[in-house]
Design a protein around this motif. Structure first.
Motif, PDB file in Angstrom:
ATOM      1  N   SER A 220       0.878  -1.184   0.000  1.00 52.58           N
ATOM      2  CA  SER A 220       0.000   0.000   0.000  1.00 52.58           C
ATOM      3  C   SER A 220       0.907   1.224   0.000  1.00 52.58           C
ATOM      4  O   SER A 220       1.812   1.313   0.823  1.00 52.58           O
ATOM      5  CB  SER A 220      -0.886   0.016   1.249  1.00 52.58           C
ATOM      6  OG  SER A 220      -1.490  -1.236   1.430  1.00 52.58           O
ATOM      7  N   LYS A 221       0.656   2.147  -0.917  1.00 51.21           N
ATOM      8  CA  LYS A 221       1.603   3.257  -1.111  1.00 51.21           C
ATOM      9  C   LYS A 221       1.133   4.543  -0.450  1.00 51.21           C
ATOM     10  O   LYS A 221      -0.058   4.748  -0.231  1.00 51.21           O
ATOM     11  CB  LYS A 221       1.796   3.523  -2.612  1.00 51.21           C
ATOM     12  CG  LYS A 221       2.262   2.317  -3.399  1.00 51.21           C
ATOM     13  CD  LYS A 221       3.633   1.844  -2.956  1.00 51.21           C
ATOM     14  CE  LYS A 221       4.112   0.670  -3.782  1.00 51.21           C
ATOM     15  NZ  LYS A 221       5.002  -0.217  -3.035  1.00 51.21           N
ATOM     16  N   LYS A 222       2.122   5.419  -0.197  1.00 48.79           N
ATOM     17  CA  LYS A 222       1.796   6.728   0.378  1.00 48.79           C
ATOM     18  C   LYS A 222       1.990   7.789  -0.699  1.00 48.79           C
ATOM     19  O   LYS A 222       3.105   7.981  -1.195  1.00 48.79           O
ATOM     20  CB  LYS A 222       2.707   7.013   1.567  1.00 48.79           C
ATOM     21  CG  LYS A 222       2.305   8.276   2.310  1.00 48.79           C
ATOM     22  CD  LYS A 222       3.258   8.602   3.435  1.00 48.79           C
ATOM     23  CE  LYS A 222       2.786   8.025   4.734  1.00 48.79           C
ATOM     24  NZ  LYS A 222       3.443   8.624   5.911  1.00 48.79           N
ATOM     25  N   GLY A 223       0.883   8.443  -1.081  1.00 54.60           N
ATOM     26  CA  GLY A 223       0.982   9.504  -2.083  1.00 54.60           C
ATOM     27  C   GLY A 223       0.801  10.860  -1.441  1.00 54.60           C
ATOM     28  O   GLY A 223       1.689  11.707  -1.472  1.00 54.60           O
ATOM     29  N   CYS A 224      -0.358  11.071  -0.809  1.00 57.82           N
ATOM     30  CA  CYS A 224      -0.690  12.419  -0.339  1.00 57.82           C
ATOM     31  C   CYS A 224      -0.906  12.509   1.172  1.00 57.82           C
ATOM     32  O   CYS A 224      -0.799  13.579   1.745  1.00 57.82           O
ATOM     33  CB  CYS A 224      -1.959  12.887  -1.044  1.00 57.82           C
ATOM     34  SG  CYS A 224      -3.398  11.867  -0.637  1.00 57.82           S
ATOM     35  N   SER A 225      -1.280  11.415   1.818  1.00 52.85           N
ATOM     36  CA  SER A 225      -1.645  11.387   3.253  1.00 52.85           C
ATOM     37  C   SER A 225      -2.868  12.240   3.567  1.00 52.85           C
ATOM     38  O   SER A 225      -3.068  12.654   4.700  1.00 52.85           O
ATOM     39  CB  SER A 225      -0.484  11.852   4.145  1.00 52.85           C
ATOM     40  OG  SER A 225       0.525  10.906   4.134  1.00 52.85           O
ATOM     41  N   GLU A 226      -3.671  12.547   2.555  1.00 56.69           N
ATOM     42  CA  GLU A 226      -4.856  13.391   2.782  1.00 56.69           C
ATOM     43  C   GLU A 226      -6.131  12.767   2.244  1.00 56.69           C
ATOM     44  O   GLU A 226      -7.151  13.441   2.107  1.00 56.69           O
ATOM     45  CB  GLU A 226      -4.657  14.753   2.100  1.00 56.69           C
ATOM     46  CG  GLU A 226      -3.554  15.573   2.705  1.00 56.69           C
ATOM     47  CD  GLU A 226      -3.431  16.936   2.053  1.00 56.69           C
ATOM     48  OE1 GLU A 226      -4.413  17.397   1.436  1.00 56.69           O
ATOM     49  OE2 GLU A 226      -2.351  17.525   2.164  1.00 56.69           O
ATOM     50  N   GLY A 227      -6.076  11.507   1.848  1.00 51.55           N
ATOM     51  CA  GLY A 227      -7.287  10.852   1.343  1.00 51.55           C
ATOM     52  C   GLY A 227      -7.621  11.181  -0.097  1.00 51.55           C
ATOM     53  O   GLY A 227      -8.670  10.786  -0.600  1.00 51.55           O
ATOM     54  N   ASP A 228      -6.725  11.897  -0.786  1.00 49.20           N
ATOM     55  CA  ASP A 228      -7.041  12.388  -2.129  1.00 49.20           C
ATOM     56  C   ASP A 228      -6.645  11.444  -3.262  1.00 49.20           C
ATOM     57  O   ASP A 228      -7.342  11.359  -4.263  1.00 49.20           O
ATOM     58  CB  ASP A 228      -6.300  13.714  -2.383  1.00 49.20           C
ATOM     59  CG  ASP A 228      -7.108  14.903  -1.919  1.00 49.20           C
ATOM     60  OD1 ASP A 228      -8.327  14.894  -2.160  1.00 49.20           O
ATOM     61  OD2 ASP A 228      -6.524  15.824  -1.320  1.00 49.20           O
ATOM     62  N   CYS A 229      -5.477  10.769  -3.140  1.00 49.54           N
ATOM     63  CA  CYS A 229      -4.918  10.106  -4.324  1.00 49.54           C
ATOM     64  C   CYS A 229      -5.311   8.637  -4.448  1.00 49.54           C
ATOM     65  O   CYS A 229      -5.286   8.083  -5.542  1.00 49.54           O
ATOM     66  CB  CYS A 229      -3.396  10.246  -4.331  1.00 49.54           C
ATOM     67  SG  CYS A 229      -2.552   9.189  -3.130  1.00 49.54           S
ATOM     68  N   GLY A 230      -5.621   7.974  -3.344  1.00 49.79           N
ATOM     69  CA  GLY A 230      -6.074   6.578  -3.391  1.00 49.79           C
ATOM     70  C   GLY A 230      -4.956   5.550  -3.422  1.00 49.79           C
ATOM     71  O   GLY A 230      -5.222   4.346  -3.421  1.00 49.79           O
ATOM     72  N   ALA A 231      -3.679   5.988  -3.421  1.00 51.23           N
ATOM     73  CA  ALA A 231      -2.566   5.026  -3.515  1.00 51.23           C
ATOM     74  C   ALA A 231      -2.522   4.087  -2.304  1.00 51.23           C
ATOM     75  O   ALA A 231      -1.978   2.989  -2.378  1.00 51.23           O
ATOM     76  CB  ALA A 231      -1.244   5.778  -3.642  1.00 51.23           C
ATOM     77  N   CYS A 232      -3.092   4.528  -1.192  1.00 45.35           N
ATOM     78  CA  CYS A 232      -3.026   3.750   0.053  1.00 45.35           C
ATOM     79  C   CYS A 232      -4.269   2.887   0.277  1.00 45.35           C
ATOM     80  O   CYS A 232      -4.453   2.349   1.368  1.00 45.35           O
ATOM     81  CB  CYS A 232      -2.905   4.721   1.223  1.00 45.35           C
ATOM     82  SG  CYS A 232      -4.379   5.758   1.349  1.00 45.35           S
ATOM     83  N   THR A 233      -5.122   2.762  -0.752  1.00 40.19           N
ATOM     84  CA  THR A 233      -6.411   2.078  -0.557  1.00 40.19           C
ATOM     85  C   THR A 233      -6.240   0.611  -0.140  1.00 40.19           C
ATOM     86  O   THR A 233      -5.451  -0.129  -0.739  1.00 40.19           O
ATOM     87  CB  THR A 233      -7.250   2.144  -1.861  1.00 40.19           C
ATOM     88  OG1 THR A 233      -7.399   3.517  -2.218  1.00 40.19           O
ATOM     89  CG2 THR A 233      -8.619   1.504  -1.685  1.00 40.19           C
TER      90      THR A 233
ATOM     91  N   ILE B 283     -11.115   1.724   1.556  1.00 45.08           N
ATOM     92  CA  ILE B 283     -10.894   2.940   2.351  1.00 45.08           C
ATOM     93  C   ILE B 283      -9.462   3.446   2.128  1.00 45.08           C
ATOM     94  O   ILE B 283      -8.575   2.671   1.771  1.00 45.08           O
ATOM     95  CB  ILE B 283     -11.120   2.700   3.863  1.00 45.08           C
ATOM     96  CG1 ILE B 283     -10.157   1.613   4.392  1.00 45.08           C
ATOM     97  CG2 ILE B 283     -12.546   2.294   4.182  1.00 45.08           C
ATOM     98  CD1 ILE B 283      -9.296   2.093   5.479  1.00 45.08           C
ATOM     99  N   THR B 284      -9.266   4.730   2.372  1.00 48.73           N
ATOM    100  CA  THR B 284      -7.906   5.271   2.269  1.00 48.73           C
ATOM    101  C   THR B 284      -7.231   5.087   3.634  1.00 48.73           C
ATOM    102  O   THR B 284      -7.615   5.729   4.619  1.00 48.73           O
ATOM    103  CB  THR B 284      -7.953   6.762   1.878  1.00 48.73           C
ATOM    104  OG1 THR B 284      -9.031   7.383   2.580  1.00 48.73           O
ATOM    105  CG2 THR B 284      -8.167   6.940   0.396  1.00 48.73           C
ATOM    106  N   SER B 285      -6.226   4.206   3.680  1.00 42.54           N
ATOM    107  CA  SER B 285      -5.654   3.832   4.978  1.00 42.54           C
ATOM    108  C   SER B 285      -4.811   4.944   5.592  1.00 42.54           C
ATOM    109  O   SER B 285      -4.507   4.905   6.780  1.00 42.54           O
ATOM    110  CB  SER B 285      -4.826   2.553   4.845  1.00 42.54           C
ATOM    111  OG  SER B 285      -3.774   2.734   3.919  1.00 42.54           O
ATOM    112  N   CYS B 286      -4.462   5.976   4.798  1.00 41.48           N
ATOM    113  CA  CYS B 286      -3.639   7.068   5.351  1.00 41.48           C
ATOM    114  C   CYS B 286      -4.432   7.922   6.331  1.00 41.48           C
ATOM    115  O   CYS B 286      -3.853   8.604   7.168  1.00 41.48           O
ATOM    116  CB  CYS B 286      -3.067   7.940   4.233  1.00 41.48           C
ATOM    117  SG  CYS B 286      -4.313   8.838   3.295  1.00 41.48           S
ATOM    118  N   ILE B 287      -5.774   7.909   6.202  1.00 38.13           N
ATOM    119  CA  ILE B 287      -6.568   8.728   7.133  1.00 38.13           C
ATOM    120  C   ILE B 287      -7.495   7.832   7.966  1.00 38.13           C
ATOM    121  O   ILE B 287      -8.602   8.221   8.321  1.00 38.13           O
ATOM    122  CB  ILE B 287      -7.343   9.864   6.406  1.00 38.13           C
ATOM    123  CG1 ILE B 287      -8.201   9.319   5.262  1.00 38.13           C
ATOM    124  CG2 ILE B 287      -6.396  10.933   5.904  1.00 38.13           C
ATOM    125  CD1 ILE B 287      -9.177  10.355   4.691  1.00 38.13           C
TER     126      ILE B 287
HETATM  127  S1  FES Z   1      -1.865   8.431   0.454  1.00 36.87           S
HETATM  128 FE1  FES Z   1      -3.139   9.530  -0.929  1.00 36.87          FE
HETATM  129  S2  FES Z   1      -5.119   8.893  -0.332  1.00 36.87           S
HETATM  130 FE2  FES Z   1      -3.840   7.994   1.130  1.00 36.87          FE
END
Ligand code: FES
Ligand SMILES: Cc1cc2nc3c(=O)[nH]c(=O)nc-3n(C[C@@H](O)[C@@H](O)[C@H](O)COP(=O)(O)OP(=O)(O)OC[C@H]3O[C@@H](n4cnc5c(N)ncnc54)[C@H](O)[C@@H]3O)c2cc1C
Ligand code: FES
Length: 478
Positions: free
Chosen positions: A41-54, A72-76
């Motif tokens: 699961s990747k970290k792109g934005c940490s704000e729930g916007d990009c979906g890389a962490c889904t 769900i977006t696991s970063c938030i």
């Molecule tokens: S890292 Fe971008 S939505 Fe979670």
């Protein structure tokens, strides 16, 4: 309440008891990547916007009375929410050395693209297919709305999804097997005393009952955590810090949607998606259309309607809609309940009627009998915050406006009704002059500010244009 020492959850089909003291990161994404070394699961934005962490969460739904699956977006997503749930990550998909059906379809359809976003995109499609093995184009688009691609586009990804549906999607065996255990091991409450380095959170309380939650709120100053789609963004950005937290997202007493005659009552932790699913069962098409406007699938799976209202953002989409319906809030504390009209709930920018010992227990509104028109002006259609948003609900009979309510967001410190324009319109024949007069009144009544989403002048013009556009739609009967 005793402090818990471990949390029990399922990870890719395996039951895990994890010592609280060994959790060194607060978001589920960081927990997976840093504490468990699952870096798929990747970290792109940490704000729930990009979906890389889904990732996909499987859990028992008290509303649907079955196990449901949510991307769900696991970063938030706070890691402490995972107790009693099944966390499915990209690492779990291949079984017996064989790629999973979705992974194979991605390879066959050249849908891997940059590779970085791929795990998140695959997990979004898994979330979709677990709920609906035969999605149409619109459902595929909605499922992908929270996964940003800036390299190639979505054609191959959608082809991969269609490829799976033509070959019949099979629920992976490890997911099926875990369902029995998941029913037995429902989430348990408790007090967690995390020792997370560099985190201000000293106490994370998960109450078992509403009464317990209210007693805690009465005794100590705790921040209410619900879906966390606002709070974790701010915490990740370093804009907010809370020492003591009470997580109300799983309280059974707040997880309900009742419909009686024309009235709907939604509990204080019902998510956008839970409400959309209810609206679909009840064939409330106008409401489905409106709520699917909000965020992305991942955000609608975690964000709650009460949280959207309580957060008191001037452009909160559901608050703008609910205002137009004359919605009522029930605020609850240990001492009792009180009802507050949503139009009286907001006092100033981010200031509400809510007291420290209270929570929003429920929101009640009438299903609009008239036509509903909702406009949100933002740079992107999906996953974007409005510059200005507005809702008009109107009953039109024999070309006359019998009743009308008009609400706006983004033009005042909080969402507002424009009562003087409503008064002008009531009983009037619907024609160009009346509508233009109402649009002028609305534009004069608002007090927008200039910020990154638009200047004061631009916002005032948007208000005028949105009123004209609303009535164009309402007159056409759309
Ligand atoms: S890292 Fe971008 S939505 Fe979670
Ligand atoms: C990528 C992204 C896209 C988004 N898109 C949109 C959009 O298009 N439109 C839109 O309107 N919003 C959007 N949002 C914001 C939206 O998801 C939130 O406003 C959400 O509805 C808040 O609910 P929550 O349960 O996540 O609240 P939380 O983040 O848990 O809490 C938010 C606030 O409400 C309080 N609170 C929560 N529940 C209660 C309760 N029952 N009683 C009392 N206080 C409570 C909390 O203490 C906190 O102050 C987006 C967010 C993200 C991250
Ligand atoms: S798939 Fe990653 S940017 Fe396109």
């Amino acid at each position: 309440m005793m402090a818990k020492e471990e949390i029990i959850f399922f990870l890719n089909g395996e039951k895990i008891s994890f010592n609280i003291e060994k959790i060194k990161h607060f978001s589920l994404l960081d927990f997976l990547r840093e504490d468990l070394k699952l870096t798929g699961s990747k970290k792109g934005c940490s704000e729930g916007d990009c979906g890389a962490c889904t990732v996909v969460i499987g859990e028992y739904s008290p509303i649907e009375k079955r196990i449901v699956y949510k991307a769900i977006t696991s970063c938030i997503y706070p890691v402490f929410k995972i107790e009693g749930k099944h966390i499915i990550t990209i690492e779990g998909l291949a079984e017996n050395g064989e790629l999973n059906q979705i992974q194979k379809a991605f390879v066959d359809n050249h849908a891997i693209q940059c590779g970085f976003c791929t795990p998140g995109t695959i997990m979004s499609l898994l979330g979709l297919l677990l709920n609906n093995a035969n999605p149409d184009n619109n459902e595929i688009n909605k499922a992908l709305s929270g996964n940003l691609c800036r390299c190639t586009g979505y054609k191959s990804i959608k082809n991969a999804c269609k490829d799976i549906t033509t070959k019949h999607f099979k629920k992976p065996e490890f997911i099926k097997k875990t369902e029995k255990d998941l029913k037995k091991n429902r989430r348990k409450g408790g007090k967690l005393i995390p020792k997370i380095p560099n985190s201000p959170i000293k106490k994370y309380i998960i109450p078992e009952t509403l009464d317990e939650a209210l007693s805690i709120l009465e005794k100590e100053k705790c921040k209410i955590f619900n879906g966390c789609s606002d709070l974790l963004v701010r915490i990740n950005k370093g804009e907010d810090f809370f020492e003591r937290v009470i997580d109300i997202s799983q309280l059974k007493e707040l997880k309900f949607i009742h419909k009686e005659n024309n009235k709907v009552k939604i509990g204080g932790n019902v998510t956008f998606q839970e409400f959309i699913d209810f609206a679909r069962r009840e064939k409330l098409n106008q409401l489905i259309e409106f709520f699917e406007f909000i965020g992305s699938k991942q955000i609608r799976n975690i964000g709650t309607i009460a949280g959207n209202v309580a957060n008191a953002s001037p452009i909160a989409d559901s608050a703008v809609f609910l205002l137009a319906t004359d919605a009522n809030l029930t605020l609850r504390s240990k001492k009792g309940k009180r009802k507050v009209l949503l139009s009286k709930f907001y006092k100033n920018y981010k200031e509400t009627e809510l007291k420290q010992n209270e929570l929003i227990e429920s929101i009640e509104f009438e299903i609009p009998q008239g036509k509903v028109s909702y406009i949100k002006t933002s740079k992107r259609k999906e996953v974007d915050i409005a510059s200005v948003n507005s809702c008009i609900i109107a009953s039109i009979q024999n070309k006359k406006i019998k009743d009308v309510s008009i609400s706006f967001g983004g033009v005042f410190p909080y969402p507002v009704r424009i009562y003087n324009a409503e008064e002008l319109l009531k009983g009037k024949e619907i024609n160009d002059e009346t509508i233009e007069e109402a649009a002028k009144i609305c534009a004069r009544s608002v007090k927008p500010i200039s910020d990154v989403r638009g200047s004061e002048e631009f916002r005032r013009k948007l208000v005028y244009n949105q009123v004209i556009k609303h009535f164009f739609t309402l007159r056409k009967g759309k």
